[in-house]
Design a protein around this motif. Structure first.
Motif, PDB file in Angstrom:
ATOM      1  N   ARG A  11       1.058  -1.738  -0.090  1.00 40.62           N
ATOM      2  CA  ARG A  11      -0.033  -0.199  -0.101  1.00 40.62           C
ATOM      3  C   ARG A  11       0.587   0.985   0.311  1.00 40.62           C
ATOM      4  O   ARG A  11       0.610   2.365  -0.714  1.00 40.62           O
ATOM      5  N   THR A  12       1.963   1.207   0.758  1.00 35.90           N
ATOM      6  CA  THR A  12       2.923   1.873   0.881  1.00 35.90           C
ATOM      7  C   THR A  12       3.260   2.590  -0.484  1.00 35.90           C
ATOM      8  O   THR A  12       4.041   4.123  -0.636  1.00 35.90           O
ATOM      9  N   GLY A  13       3.947   1.866  -0.881  1.00 39.07           N
ATOM     10  CA  GLY A  13       4.196   1.994  -2.684  1.00 39.07           C
ATOM     11  C   GLY A  13       3.742   2.154  -3.983  1.00 39.07           C
ATOM     12  O   GLY A  13       3.946   2.010  -5.015  1.00 39.07           O
ATOM     13  N   CYS A  14       2.333   2.096  -3.193  1.00 46.63           N
ATOM     14  CA  CYS A  14       1.404   2.424  -4.797  1.00 46.63           C
ATOM     15  C   CYS A  14       1.834   3.206  -5.872  1.00 46.63           C
ATOM     16  O   CYS A  14       1.449   3.471  -6.563  1.00 46.63           O
ATOM     17  N   ILE A  15       1.924   4.054  -4.794  1.00 44.03           N
ATOM     18  CA  ILE A  15       1.620   6.068  -5.865  1.00 44.03           C
ATOM     19  C   ILE A  15       2.795   6.225  -6.645  1.00 44.03           C
ATOM     20  O   ILE A  15       2.689   6.179  -7.860  1.00 44.03           O
ATOM     21  N   GLY A  16       3.744   5.410  -6.205  1.00 44.61           N
ATOM     22  CA  GLY A  16       4.663   4.765  -7.224  1.00 44.61           C
ATOM     23  C   GLY A  16       5.641   4.247  -8.123  1.00 44.61           C
ATOM     24  O   GLY A  16       5.715   4.833  -8.955  1.00 44.61           O
ATOM     25  N   GLY A  17       4.670   3.425  -7.865  1.00 44.16           N
ATOM     26  CA  GLY A  17       4.682   1.991  -8.882  1.00 44.16           C
ATOM     27  C   GLY A  17       3.258   2.886 -10.077  1.00 44.16           C
ATOM     28  O   GLY A  17       3.514   2.453 -10.922  1.00 44.16           O
ATOM     29  N   LEU A  18       2.437   2.763  -9.382  1.00 46.00           N
ATOM     30  CA  LEU A  18       1.409   3.918 -10.152  1.00 46.00           C
ATOM     31  C   LEU A  18       1.637   4.994 -11.001  1.00 46.00           C
ATOM     32  O   LEU A  18       1.498   4.833 -12.462  1.00 46.00           O
ATOM     33  N   LEU A  19       2.974   5.740 -10.632  1.00 44.32           N
ATOM     34  CA  LEU A  19       2.966   6.629 -11.406  1.00 44.32           C
ATOM     35  C   LEU A  19       4.221   6.278 -12.422  1.00 44.32           C
ATOM     36  O   LEU A  19       3.571   6.806 -13.695  1.00 44.32           O
ATOM     37  N   SER A  20       4.983   5.190 -11.712  1.00 40.81           N
ATOM     38  CA  SER A  20       6.060   4.547 -13.117  1.00 40.81           C
ATOM     39  C   SER A  20       5.459   3.854 -13.955  1.00 40.81           C
ATOM     40  O   SER A  20       5.261   3.975 -15.399  1.00 40.81           O
ATOM     41  N   THR A  21       4.125   3.341 -13.830  1.00 35.21           N
ATOM     42  CA  THR A  21       3.881   2.459 -14.833  1.00 35.21           C
ATOM     43  C   THR A  21       2.895   3.343 -15.698  1.00 35.21           C
ATOM     44  O   THR A  21       2.787   2.505 -16.850  1.00 35.21           O
ATOM     45  N   SER A  22       2.134   4.140 -15.094  1.00 31.57           N
ATOM     46  CA  SER A  22       1.249   4.926 -16.068  1.00 31.57           C
ATOM     47  C   SER A  22       2.477   5.632 -17.086  1.00 31.57           C
ATOM     48  O   SER A  22       2.328   6.149 -18.030  1.00 31.57           O
ATOM     49  N   LEU A  23       3.752   5.912 -16.494  1.00 30.99           N
ATOM     50  CA  LEU A  23       4.636   7.024 -17.471  1.00 30.99           C
ATOM     51  C   LEU A  23       5.323   5.973 -18.347  1.00 30.99           C
ATOM     52  O   LEU A  23       5.038   6.076 -19.263  1.00 30.99           O
ATOM     53  N   ALA A  24       5.403   4.740 -17.806  1.00 32.01           N
ATOM     54  CA  ALA A  24       5.650   3.407 -19.209  1.00 32.01           C
ATOM     55  C   ALA A  24       4.676   3.362 -20.303  1.00 32.01           C
ATOM     56  O   ALA A  24       5.133   3.288 -21.325  1.00 32.01           O
ATOM     57  N   PHE A  34      11.387  -1.745 -23.553  1.00 27.82           N
ATOM     58  CA  PHE A  34      11.136  -0.741 -22.639  1.00 27.82           C
ATOM     59  C   PHE A  34       9.796  -1.411 -21.733  1.00 27.82           C
ATOM     60  O   PHE A  34      10.252  -0.864 -20.617  1.00 27.82           O
ATOM     61  N   GLY A  35       9.369  -2.593 -21.832  1.00 25.39           N
ATOM     62  CA  GLY A  35       8.414  -2.972 -20.854  1.00 25.39           C
ATOM     63  C   GLY A  35       8.449  -3.386 -19.912  1.00 25.39           C
ATOM     64  O   GLY A  35       8.772  -3.064 -18.800  1.00 25.39           O
ATOM     65  N   SER A  36       9.880  -3.989 -19.847  1.00 18.11           N
ATOM     66  CA  SER A  36      10.700  -5.060 -19.044  1.00 18.11           C
ATOM     67  C   SER A  36      11.138  -3.896 -18.173  1.00 18.11           C
ATOM     68  O   SER A  36      11.294  -4.007 -16.480  1.00 18.11           O
ATOM     69  N   GLY A  37      12.183  -3.078 -18.790  1.00 13.19           N
ATOM     70  CA  GLY A  37      12.518  -1.902 -17.434  1.00 13.19           C
ATOM     71  C   GLY A  37      11.745  -1.459 -16.645  1.00 13.19           C
ATOM     72  O   GLY A  37      11.943  -0.817 -15.416  1.00 13.19           O
ATOM     73  N   ALA A  38      10.628  -0.698 -17.613  1.00 18.00           N
ATOM     74  CA  ALA A  38       9.302   0.001 -16.853  1.00 18.00           C
ATOM     75  C   ALA A  38       8.896  -1.229 -15.305  1.00 18.00           C
ATOM     76  O   ALA A  38       9.173  -0.799 -14.350  1.00 18.00           O
ATOM     77  N   SER A  39       8.502  -2.157 -16.074  1.00 16.90           N
ATOM     78  CA  SER A  39       8.358  -2.708 -14.577  1.00 16.90           C
ATOM     79  C   SER A  39       9.321  -3.245 -13.420  1.00 16.90           C
ATOM     80  O   SER A  39       9.329  -3.616 -12.552  1.00 16.90           O
ATOM     81  N   VAL A  40      10.578  -3.064 -13.990  1.00 19.69           N
ATOM     82  CA  VAL A  40      11.807  -3.606 -13.281  1.00 19.69           C
ATOM     83  C   VAL A  40      11.519  -1.781 -12.311  1.00 19.69           C
ATOM     84  O   VAL A  40      12.146  -1.688 -10.720  1.00 19.69           O
ATOM     85  N   VAL A  41      11.158  -1.009 -13.091  1.00 23.57           N
ATOM     86  CA  VAL A  41      11.560   0.651 -12.207  1.00 23.57           C
ATOM     87  C   VAL A  41      10.434   0.759 -11.188  1.00 23.57           C
ATOM     88  O   VAL A  41      11.018   1.541  -9.956  1.00 23.57           O
ATOM     89  N   SER A  42       9.405  -0.249 -11.683  1.00 23.18           N
ATOM     90  CA  SER A  42       8.799  -0.042 -10.832  1.00 23.18           C
ATOM     91  C   SER A  42       8.352  -0.593  -9.332  1.00 23.18           C
ATOM     92  O   SER A  42       8.084  -0.617  -8.551  1.00 23.18           O
TER      93      SER A  42
END
Length: 97
Positions: free
Chosen positions: A1-14, A34-42
C-alpha cells in the motif's frame, strides 16, 4: 500500500512512453524491452517506498514510547514533590514542639 503511488506513477509513465514509442518506431521488439525496464523500475520504486514507510513507522513508534515514558516520569516527579512537601510540613510541626 505504501509504494502504490510510485508504482502507479512509473506504470502510467511507462504506458505513455510505450504509446509514444509505438507511434515513432512501430517495432514490437523495442516495446518489449521498454516494458521490461519499466516493470523493473516500478518494482524498485515500490520496494523503496515500503522501506521509507517502515522507517517512518519505527520512528513514530519510538516517539510514542518516549511520550509515554515522559508522562510516567512526570507523574513520579509530581508524587515525589508531594511527598517532599508532606515531609517538610512534618519537619515544621516537629520544630514547633
Amino acid at each position: 500500500r505504501t509504494g502504490c503511488i510510485g508504482g502507479l506513477l512509473s506504470t502510467s509513465l511507462a504506458l505513455g512512453g510505450m504509446a509514444g514509442m509505438w507511434l515513432l518506431i512501430q517495432d514490437t521488439m523495442s516495446l518489449s524491452g521498454f516494458g521490461s525496464g519499466a516493470s523493473v523500475v516500478s518494482f524498485y520504486m515500490r520496494v523503496g517506498g515500503g522501506i521509507f514507510s517502515k522507517g517512518s513507522d519505527i520512528g513514530a513508534e519510538l516517539v510514542s514510547d518516549m511520550e509515554e515514558q515522559q508522562n510516567e516520569e512526570d507523574q513520579r516527579f509530581f508524587e515525589m514533590q508531594k511527598k517532599m512537601a508532606e515531609m517538610e510540613d512534618v519537619r515544621k510541626e516537629r520544630m514547633k514542639k
